[in-house]
Design a protein around this motif. Sequence first.
Motif, mmCIF file in Angstrom:
data_model
loop_
_atom_site.group_PDB
_atom_site.id
_atom_site.type_symbol
_atom_site.label_atom_id
_atom_site.label_comp_id
_atom_site.label_asym_id
_atom_site.label_seq_id
_atom_site.Cartn_x
_atom_site.Cartn_y
_atom_site.Cartn_z
ATOM 1 N N GLU A 215 -40.726 25.572 44.815
ATOM 2 C CA GLU A 215 -40.452 26.507 46.173
ATOM 3 C C GLU A 215 -41.796 27.544 46.396
ATOM 4 O O GLU A 215 -42.256 28.284 45.518
ATOM 5 N N CYS A 217 -44.178 30.050 46.669
ATOM 6 C CA CYS A 217 -43.856 31.499 46.014
ATOM 7 C C CYS A 217 -45.228 32.319 46.041
ATOM 8 O O CYS A 217 -45.526 33.194 45.435
ATOM 9 N N HIS A 221 -48.775 29.089 44.154
ATOM 10 C CA HIS A 221 -47.666 28.191 44.147
ATOM 11 C C HIS A 221 -47.987 26.789 43.620
ATOM 12 O O HIS A 221 -47.313 26.345 42.822
ATOM 13 N N MET A 224 -48.822 26.447 39.671
ATOM 14 C CA MET A 224 -47.668 27.059 38.856
ATOM 15 C C MET A 224 -46.941 25.649 38.312
ATOM 16 O O MET A 224 -46.154 25.010 38.545
HETATM 17 CU CU1 CUA Z 1 -43.759 28.098 43.854
HETATM 18 CU CU2 CUA Z 1 -43.618 29.393 41.851
#
Ligand code: CUA
Length: 343
Positions: A215, A217, A221, A224
Amino acid sequence: MGFAFLLAQVSPPGENLSTFDTATVQAAQIRDLGVLSLFVAAGILLVVEGVLLYSLFRFRRQPATPPTEPPQVYGSIPIEIAWTVGPLLIVFILVLVVVRTENEVRPRFPEPDEPAPANTERLYVTVIGHQWWWEYRYTKFGSEKLKDVITANELHLPAGDSIKRPVYLTLESVDVCHSFWVPRLAGKTDLIPGKPNWMWFEPREKSTYFGQCAEFCGAQHANMLLRVEVQSRDDFRTWLDNQKEGPRQPSNSRAKEGQAIFIKQACVNCHRIGGPSESRFGPDLTHFASRKTIAAGMRPRTAENVRDWIRDPQAIKPGARMPAMNLGEDEVNKLVDYLMSLE
Ligand code: CUA
């Protein structure tokens, strides 16, 4: 499968992120649903495009004859029924299959206090999403309640054998929405701030599984990353017992000086190494040297990489919440010695 081929192209070699190469019953059920939907959609595509291409070809303008209007059909009841009932049936069947899969993949979250069925050893872990790393808090394994078993980025799980070992993850976030996705083990589930979510699967094959926050973020991101070690029960037990212990005391003078620097500098404000500090702004480092990677899976945990990271985290992971501390060369090296001793 075209999609599996695409996924294989974007993931680094050796890191299998294919949703088709499943390793749990739960992931396989999701894959089967996906394949069924793919075939239904492909069938519709063939019929629609087939009729379109046929019409384009069959009724193209004839050079010799003047253009004429085709016969106009209004209010044909059989045609109206056919193109209403057809799609309704397809949607109805897909809804039934989705509901069945949903019930099998996410039956119910058993509270940790509930007695487990025979031959079942449940593991409960709370997963907390941070920008841009994962925190894990192990809360219960079998009948044993766990406290202070906190780690980061690398999730260790026991494989099921004659005993079932289902894993229940409670998913939380401290900042923005993230999504826990290890394609070979289970489907995606979002971590939503202020609203705990959960997921469940039952790993059986010992292996290392890779995943990715799914998702968007923020800036990091894409970095991650998830690493899940599914181990034999004995190996998991050894790992867990080590994690339950407090931090190793520095065994040589350089590491001891490194520990002093860790406490004196701002490190301790964000990172916990055993002790009473409840700071959890940054990853828990109590057993830092038991992990294989740093920076949420970006680099192997070698002394050189740890040194580069402490010198300037922004050079490796721009936007990461950790600033460069502007330490002297010798201080950085002592810190590295200390961190690398925390097995
Ligand atoms: Cu994309 Cu935490």
